[in-house]
Scaffold this motif. Structure first.
Motif, PDB file in Angstrom:
ATOM      1  N   LEU A 129      40.090  37.320  28.740  1.00 20.92           N
ATOM      2  CA  LEU A 129      39.085  36.285  28.985  1.00 20.92           C
ATOM      3  C   LEU A 129      38.883  36.058  30.482  1.00 20.92           C
ATOM      4  CD1 LEU A 129      40.033  33.694  26.209  1.00 20.92           C
ATOM      5  CD2 LEU A 129      38.017  35.182  26.272  1.00 20.92           C
ATOM      6  N   LEU A 130      39.973  36.056  31.236  1.00 18.53           N
ATOM      7  CA  LEU A 130      39.881  35.883  32.686  1.00 18.53           C
ATOM      8  C   LEU A 130      39.123  37.042  33.320  1.00 18.53           C
ATOM      9  CD1 LEU A 130      40.680  34.146  35.106  1.00 18.53           C
ATOM     10  CD2 LEU A 130      42.815  35.441  35.220  1.00 18.53           C
ATOM     11  N   LYS A 131      39.398  38.262  32.867  1.00 16.66           N
ATOM     12  CA  LYS A 131      38.694  39.437  33.386  1.00 16.66           C
ATOM     13  C   LYS A 131      37.213  39.345  33.053  1.00 16.66           C
ATOM     14  CE  LYS A 131      38.668  44.490  33.277  1.00 16.66           C
ATOM     15  NZ  LYS A 131      37.248  44.617  33.161  1.00 16.66           N
ATOM     16  N   SER A 132      36.909  38.933  31.833  1.00 16.55           N
ATOM     17  CA  SER A 132      35.499  38.781  31.449  1.00 16.55           C
ATOM     18  C   SER A 132      34.821  37.732  32.320  1.00 16.55           C
ATOM     19  CB  SER A 132      35.375  38.383  29.982  1.00 16.55           C
ATOM     20  OG  SER A 132      35.847  39.401  29.148  1.00 16.55           O
ATOM     21  N   ALA A 133      35.509  36.634  32.554  1.00 16.52           N
ATOM     22  CA  ALA A 133      34.935  35.572  33.395  1.00 16.52           C
ATOM     23  C   ALA A 133      34.724  36.079  34.816  1.00 16.52           C
ATOM     24  CB  ALA A 133      35.836  34.349  33.385  1.00 16.52           C
ATOM     25  N   ARG A 134      35.652  36.816  35.357  1.00 15.15           N
ATOM     26  CA  ARG A 134      35.509  37.366  36.716  1.00 15.15           C
ATOM     27  C   ARG A 134      34.362  38.379  36.771  1.00 15.15           C
ATOM     28  NH1 ARG A 134      41.897  38.015  38.185  1.00 15.15           N
ATOM     29  NH2 ARG A 134      42.237  35.823  38.667  1.00 15.15           N
ATOM     30  N   ASP A 135      34.298  39.208  35.716  1.00 20.02           N
ATOM     31  CA  ASP A 135      33.199  40.185  35.663  1.00 20.02           C
ATOM     32  C   ASP A 135      31.855  39.463  35.624  1.00 20.02           C
ATOM     33  OD1 ASP A 135      35.053  42.205  35.704  1.00 20.02           O
ATOM     34  OD2 ASP A 135      34.901  42.692  33.563  1.00 20.02           O
ATOM     35  N   ARG A 136      31.752  38.397  34.842  1.00 19.91           N
ATOM     36  CA  ARG A 136      30.507  37.619  34.781  1.00 19.91           C
ATOM     37  C   ARG A 136      30.205  36.981  36.138  1.00 19.91           C
ATOM     38  NH1 ARG A 136      31.925  34.223  29.823  1.00 19.91           N
ATOM     39  NH2 ARG A 136      32.649  35.942  28.563  1.00 19.91           N
ATOM     40  N   GLU A 137      31.269  36.473  36.776  1.00 22.51           N
ATOM     41  CA  GLU A 137      31.084  35.857  38.082  1.00 22.51           C
ATOM     42  C   GLU A 137      30.551  36.882  39.084  1.00 22.51           C
ATOM     43  OE1 GLU A 137      33.616  33.292  41.407  1.00 22.51           O
ATOM     44  OE2 GLU A 137      34.672  34.376  39.813  1.00 22.51           O
ATOM     45  N   VAL A 138      31.134  38.079  39.066  1.00 26.22           N
ATOM     46  CA  VAL A 138      30.677  39.144  39.959  1.00 26.22           C
ATOM     47  C   VAL A 138      29.219  39.488  39.640  1.00 26.22           C
ATOM     48  CG1 VAL A 138      30.993  41.588  40.529  1.00 26.22           C
ATOM     49  CG2 VAL A 138      32.973  40.076  40.422  1.00 26.22           C
ATOM     50  N   GLU A 139      28.913  39.598  38.366  1.00 24.01           N
ATOM     51  CA  GLU A 139      27.543  39.924  37.955  1.00 24.01           C
ATOM     52  C   GLU A 139      26.571  38.827  38.382  1.00 24.01           C
ATOM     53  OE1 GLU A 139      24.436  42.104  36.488  1.00 24.01           O
ATOM     54  OE2 GLU A 139      26.493  42.759  36.834  1.00 24.01           O
ATOM     55  N   THR A 181      53.356  35.322  22.211  1.00 26.98           N
ATOM     56  CA  THR A 181      53.126  34.954  23.611  1.00 26.98           C
ATOM     57  C   THR A 181      52.436  36.092  24.359  1.00 26.98           C
ATOM     58  OG1 THR A 181      55.061  33.519  23.566  1.00 26.98           O
ATOM     59  CG2 THR A 181      54.255  34.162  25.726  1.00 26.98           C
ATOM     60  N   LEU A 182      52.921  37.317  24.135  1.00 26.28           N
ATOM     61  CA  LEU A 182      52.306  38.474  24.797  1.00 26.28           C
ATOM     62  C   LEU A 182      50.862  38.670  24.343  1.00 26.28           C
ATOM     63  CD1 LEU A 182      55.253  41.051  24.837  1.00 26.28           C
ATOM     64  CD2 LEU A 182      54.277  39.814  26.773  1.00 26.28           C
ATOM     65  N   GLU A 183      50.615  38.484  23.034  1.00 30.60           N
ATOM     66  CA  GLU A 183      49.246  38.615  22.512  1.00 30.60           C
ATOM     67  C   GLU A 183      48.329  37.566  23.134  1.00 30.60           C
ATOM     68  OE1 GLU A 183      49.737  38.347  18.287  1.00 30.60           O
ATOM     69  OE2 GLU A 183      50.426  40.429  18.099  1.00 30.60           O
ATOM     70  N   LYS A 184      48.819  36.321  23.222  1.00 24.92           N
ATOM     71  CA  LYS A 184      48.010  35.253  23.812  1.00 24.92           C
ATOM     72  C   LYS A 184      47.793  35.496  25.310  1.00 24.92           C
ATOM     73  CE  LYS A 184      49.118  31.756  20.395  1.00 24.92           C
ATOM     74  NZ  LYS A 184      49.739  30.478  20.116  1.00 24.92           N
ATOM     75  N   LYS A 185      48.795  36.015  25.980  1.00 17.05           N
ATOM     76  CA  LYS A 185      48.650  36.321  27.402  1.00 17.05           C
ATOM     77  C   LYS A 185      47.624  37.428  27.588  1.00 17.05           C
ATOM     78  CE  LYS A 185      51.281  37.624  31.532  1.00 17.05           C
ATOM     79  NZ  LYS A 185      50.245  38.460  32.066  1.00 17.05           N
ATOM     80  N   ALA A 186      47.688  38.445  26.736  1.00 19.75           N
ATOM     81  CA  ALA A 186      46.712  39.538  26.823  1.00 19.75           C
ATOM     82  C   ALA A 186      45.302  39.011  26.578  1.00 19.75           C
ATOM     83  CB  ALA A 186      47.060  40.637  25.821  1.00 19.75           C
TER      84      ALA A 186
END
Length: 112
Positions: A88-98, A78-83
Protein backbone atom coordinates in the motif's frame (compact mmCIF):
# COMPACT_ATOMS: atom_id res chain seq x y z
CA UNK A 1 -2.74 -93.92 87.50
CA UNK A 2 0.57 -92.22 87.31
CA UNK A 3 0.75 -93.17 83.61
CA UNK A 4 -2.59 -91.51 83.08
CA UNK A 5 -1.48 -88.35 84.83
CA UNK A 6 1.71 -88.38 82.86
CA UNK A 7 -0.33 -88.89 79.69
CA UNK A 8 -2.64 -85.97 80.57
CA UNK A 9 0.29 -83.70 81.44
CA UNK A 10 2.14 -84.59 78.25
CA UNK A 11 -1.05 -84.11 76.21
CA UNK A 12 -1.71 -80.74 77.85
CA UNK A 13 1.89 -79.69 77.30
CA UNK A 14 1.70 -80.80 73.67
CA UNK A 15 -1.55 -78.86 73.25
CA UNK A 16 0.03 -75.73 74.75
CA UNK A 17 3.13 -76.12 72.55
CA UNK A 18 0.90 -76.72 69.49
CA UNK A 19 -1.18 -73.63 70.30
CA UNK A 20 1.99 -71.58 70.75
CA UNK A 21 3.37 -72.83 67.42
CA UNK A 22 0.02 -72.10 65.73
CA UNK A 23 -0.09 -68.59 67.22
CA UNK A 24 3.53 -67.94 66.21
CA UNK A 25 2.95 -69.12 62.62
CA UNK A 26 -0.28 -67.13 62.30
CA UNK A 27 1.45 -64.05 63.66
CA UNK A 28 4.36 -64.43 61.26
CA UNK A 29 2.03 -65.02 58.31
CA UNK A 30 0.02 -61.95 59.29
CA UNK A 31 3.17 -59.87 59.58
CA UNK A 32 4.36 -61.13 56.23
CA UNK A 33 1.01 -60.23 54.63
CA UNK A 34 1.21 -56.77 56.16
CA UNK A 35 4.77 -56.38 54.95
CA UNK A 36 3.79 -57.53 51.44
CA UNK A 37 0.81 -55.18 51.41
CA UNK A 38 3.01 -52.28 52.51
CA UNK A 39 5.57 -53.07 49.81
CA UNK A 40 2.78 -53.25 47.21
CA UNK A 41 1.36 -49.94 48.41
CA UNK A 42 4.79 -48.30 48.12
CA UNK A 43 5.22 -49.74 44.63
CA UNK A 44 1.79 -48.47 43.55
CA UNK A 45 2.49 -45.00 44.95
CA UNK A 46 5.86 -44.93 43.19
CA UNK A 47 4.26 -45.94 39.88
CA UNK A 48 1.53 -43.33 40.33
CA UNK A 49 4.14 -40.63 41.01
CA UNK A 50 6.10 -41.64 37.91
CA UNK A 51 2.94 -41.61 35.81
CA UNK A 52 1.95 -38.21 37.21
CA UNK A 53 5.40 -36.87 36.35
CA UNK A 54 5.13 -38.21 32.82
CA UNK A 55 1.63 -36.73 32.39
CA UNK A 56 2.83 -33.39 33.77
CA UNK A 57 5.77 -33.34 31.33
CA UNK A 58 3.46 -34.25 28.43
CA UNK A 59 1.11 -31.44 29.38
CA UNK A 60 4.00 -28.96 29.50
CA UNK A 61 5.23 -30.14 26.10
CA UNK A 62 1.74 -29.82 24.61
CA UNK A 63 1.41 -26.32 26.02
CA UNK A 64 4.81 -25.35 24.58
CA UNK A 65 3.91 -26.82 21.20
CA UNK A 66 0.63 -24.90 21.19
CA UNK A 67 2.44 -21.70 22.19
CA UNK A 68 5.06 -22.10 19.43
CA UNK A 69 2.33 -22.85 16.87
CA UNK A 70 0.38 -19.75 17.88
CA UNK A 71 3.58 -17.70 17.84
CA UNK A 72 4.38 -18.93 14.31
CA UNK A 73 0.84 -18.10 13.16
CA UNK A 74 1.08 -14.63 14.67
CA UNK A 75 4.46 -14.03 13.02
CA UNK A 76 3.02 -15.21 9.69
CA UNK A 77 0.04 -12.87 10.05
CA UNK A 78 2.37 -10.02 11.03
CA UNK A 79 4.56 -10.62 7.98
CA UNK A 80 1.48 -10.76 5.71
CA UNK A 81 0.15 -7.50 7.16
CA UNK A 82 3.57 -5.87 6.84
CA UNK A 83 3.79 -6.98 3.21
CA UNK A 84 0.32 -5.56 2.57
CA UNK A 85 1.28 -2.29 4.29
CA UNK A 86 4.48 -2.15 2.22
CA UNK A 87 2.46 -2.73 -0.95
CA UNK A 88 0.00 0.00 0.00
CA UNK A 89 2.85 2.39 0.82
CA UNK A 90 4.52 1.62 -2.52
CA UNK A 91 1.24 2.20 -4.33
CA UNK A 92 0.78 5.50 -2.51
CA UNK A 93 4.33 6.59 -3.39
CA UNK A 94 3.83 5.55 -7.00
CA UNK A 95 0.61 7.60 -7.13
CA UNK A 96 2.40 10.53 -5.51
CA UNK A 97 5.17 10.33 -8.12
CA UNK A 98 2.58 10.09 -10.89
CA UNK A 99 0.63 13.03 -9.49
CA UNK A 100 3.82 15.08 -9.14
CA UNK A 101 4.66 14.24 -12.74
CA UNK A 102 1.21 15.37 -13.87
CA UNK A 103 1.46 18.56 -11.81
CA UNK A 104 4.84 19.28 -13.38
CA UNK A 105 3.41 18.58 -16.82
CA UNK A 106 0.42 20.90 -16.20
CA UNK A 107 2.72 23.56 -14.77
CA UNK A 108 4.85 23.45 -17.94
CA UNK A 109 1.78 23.65 -20.14
CA UNK A 110 0.55 26.69 -18.26
CA UNK A 111 3.89 28.41 -18.69
CA UNK A 112 3.92 27.78 -22.36
Amino acid sequence: MSDQILWVVVSAAAAVVGMFIGWFLARNLGLKKISNASAEARRLVSEAEKEATILRKEAVLEAKEKWYKQKAELEKETLEKKALADDLLKSARDREVELNRKVDLLTRKERD
